[in-house]
Design a protein around this motif. Structure first.
Motif, mmCIF file in Angstrom:
data_model
loop_
_atom_site.group_PDB
_atom_site.id
_atom_site.type_symbol
_atom_site.label_atom_id
_atom_site.label_comp_id
_atom_site.label_asym_id
_atom_site.label_seq_id
_atom_site.Cartn_x
_atom_site.Cartn_y
_atom_site.Cartn_z
ATOM 1 N N LYS A 142 -16.907 -10.204 23.440
ATOM 2 C CA LYS A 142 -17.176 -10.139 24.817
ATOM 3 C C LYS A 142 -15.963 -9.867 25.498
ATOM 4 O O LYS A 142 -15.095 -10.573 25.234
ATOM 5 N N TRP B 271 -22.713 -8.320 22.286
ATOM 6 C CA TRP B 271 -22.800 -9.728 22.382
ATOM 7 C C TRP B 271 -23.992 -10.009 22.710
ATOM 8 O O TRP B 271 -24.944 -9.053 22.932
ATOM 9 N N ASP C 191 -25.073 -13.117 25.291
ATOM 10 C CA ASP C 191 -25.116 -13.972 26.340
ATOM 11 C C ASP C 191 -26.170 -13.733 27.371
ATOM 12 O O ASP C 191 -26.762 -12.647 27.575
ATOM 13 N N THR C 192 -26.733 -14.892 27.895
ATOM 14 C CA THR C 192 -27.967 -14.686 29.099
ATOM 15 C C THR C 192 -27.171 -15.453 29.949
ATOM 16 O O THR C 192 -26.344 -16.482 29.872
ATOM 17 N N ARG D 203 -27.023 -19.282 29.508
ATOM 18 C CA ARG D 203 -26.260 -19.978 28.495
ATOM 19 C C ARG D 203 -25.014 -20.778 29.142
ATOM 20 O O ARG D 203 -24.393 -20.316 30.229
ATOM 21 N N GLY E 95 -21.391 -21.891 29.697
ATOM 22 C CA GLY E 95 -20.081 -21.318 29.629
ATOM 23 C C GLY E 95 -19.056 -22.467 29.148
ATOM 24 O O GLY E 95 -19.423 -23.875 29.245
ATOM 25 N N LEU F 185 -23.866 -19.436 32.836
ATOM 26 C CA LEU F 185 -22.938 -18.144 32.998
ATOM 27 C C LEU F 185 -23.294 -17.493 34.067
ATOM 28 O O LEU F 185 -22.661 -16.882 34.940
ATOM 29 N N SER G 295 -22.883 -12.916 32.236
ATOM 30 C CA SER G 295 -23.487 -12.841 30.999
ATOM 31 C C SER G 295 -23.096 -11.581 30.406
ATOM 32 O O SER G 295 -23.532 -11.219 29.356
ATOM 33 N N THR H 63 -21.662 -8.468 28.225
ATOM 34 C CA THR H 63 -20.898 -8.081 27.216
ATOM 35 C C THR H 63 -19.530 -7.473 27.432
ATOM 36 O O THR H 63 -18.709 -7.992 26.882
ATOM 37 N N ASN I 32 -26.221 -5.763 24.963
ATOM 38 C CA ASN I 32 -26.400 -7.264 24.888
ATOM 39 C C ASN I 32 -27.729 -7.402 24.077
ATOM 40 O O ASN I 32 -28.775 -6.781 24.186
ATOM 41 N N ALA J 195 -29.604 -10.518 30.885
ATOM 42 C CA ALA J 195 -28.563 -10.460 29.863
ATOM 43 C C ALA J 195 -27.816 -8.894 29.932
ATOM 44 O O ALA J 195 -28.466 -8.007 29.540
#
Length: 372
Positions: free
Chosen positions: A114, A138, A140-141, A144, A146, A152, A157, A159, A176, A190
């Motif tokens: 990331k 990566w 992440d959504t 998620r 942080g 995040l 989010s 990548t 992503n 994402a």
């Protein structure tokens, strides 16, 4: 994606100004004369909107790119065959306030990283070994949590995120890997790549994700021969961007949307233009949703598969935006390009209307895209 509470409401400002004008003129004008002036002033406003639909000047600073590299480094999975084994290590070797072009050559492989390039680290070029061979990914959504204990968000989010000007990427996939969200799920945006800086170019790259794949956030951007895949709003933001020869591939299960452009004022010169592109995939796809009150998107010489919903465009649930958006097509082809079923507030452009959108001058490319 939440609406910005501080957005500029040009139309509302116009109506307020008009009301004050008529109020102060009431003593000297008859009702009929005031009504006629109201109609005339309204027509002036509509003409203004029409004039703003074509871009003949730039509010951006003059761009002066640098192409001759002062440094080249190599990333390879085998430490004996390269200078670094990760992309982040290579970026860490560049001065934070970078004054010249640095080329990072990335060997084949999947790099689970990331990455965020700070705003002072300009003139970075990433060159992969082919989009099918060099992958940065990566998962992440937006929901998620942080490191600060908070979600995040869509912005965080990504990548790969770029905040520095004059960035170039070639022959790389940005991915992503978060799974497609179930219908009605929230917080599952994402982003594969977020570009939040001026004068960035992406050549022969892939952007792979599900919801909100490519955050074309702000600045002038050029995408050439790229593959962009997603389902809902998978190209979104308030950039001034030209997509040339790109493949836009939908992975929608039911309904989806290709673009969500966020132009918020008639004074903004932002918008997305797609020229000689191809739209394919699954689901029923809107060409765009009006995320911004003055959202602007144009498709020219683009092939559209049958997945495009006949109406073509969506007003984001706000009928007032139908008066201010600029959604247009010019000489598109394919079963999804038929204009007969389009919403009444979309446009089939004339050659004159389309011209400002279909060349590099749309993004001032003659200033910063030579030699790429």
């Amino acid at each position: 994606m939440a609406m910005d509470p501080c957005k500029i409401m040009g139309f509302h400002l116009f109506i307020t100004t008009l009301f004050l004008f008529l109020s102060t003129s009431a003593n000297s004008l008859s009702y009929s004369k005031s009504f006629n002036e109201l109609k005339n002033t309204e027509q002036m406003y509509l003409n203004w909107v029409k004039n703003m639909s074509s871009r003949n000047r730039s509010i951006f600073m003059e761009a002066k790119n640098k192409f001759q590299p002062c440094k080249t480094v190599k990333v390879h999975k085998n430490s004996k065959l390269g200078d670094f084994t990760t992309v982040q290590q290579a970026l860490n070797s560049i001065p934070l306030f970078n004054p010249c072009r640095v080329v990072i050559s990335i060997s084949p492989g999947t790099y689970k990283e990331k990455i965020e390039i700070p705003m002072t680290m300009g003139y970075v070029t990433l060159e992969g070994s082919g989009a099918a061979k060099t992958i940065i990914r990566w998962d992440d959504t937006a929901d998620r949590i942080g490191t600060n204990g908070k979600p995040l968000g869509t912005y965080g989010s990504a990548t790969f995120a770029v905040n520095a000007p004059y960035f170039i990427a070639k022959n790389i996939t940005f991915k992503n890997k978060a799974p497609p969200p179930p219908a009605g799920a929230t917080g599952k945006q994402a982003v594969a790549l977020r570009i939040s800086a001026d004068t960035a170019a992406f050549i022969n790259c892939k952007f792979i994700g599900a919801q909100d794949t490519l955050y074309d956030h702000k600045g002038r951007h050029y995408f050439k021969n790229c593959h962009i895949q997603g389902s809902v709003d998978f190209i979104f933001g308030d950039g001034l961007s030209l997509y040339e020869g790109c493949h836009l591939h939908a992975k929608a299960r039911t309904y989806g949307a290709l673009t969500a452009q966020k132009r918020e004022s008639m004074l903004e010169e932002t918008g997305f233009s797609f020229v000689n592109c191809k739209v394919t995939g699954s689901g029923a796809l809107y060409l765009g949703r009006a995320w911004g009150t003055f959202s602007r998107v144009v498709f020219a010489y683009t092939y559209m598969d049958k997945i495009i919903t006949p109406r073509g465009w969506y007003n984001w649930g706000d009928k007032q935006r139908e008066m201010t958006v600029f959604f247009g097509q010019f000489k598109c082809s394919g079963p999804g390009a038929f204009y007969g079923g389009r919403v009444s507030w979309a446009r089939e452009l004339t050659k004159q209307e389309a011209e400002p959108f279909i060349s590099l001058s749309f993004i001032d490319g003659h200033e910063w895209l030579t030699n790429i």
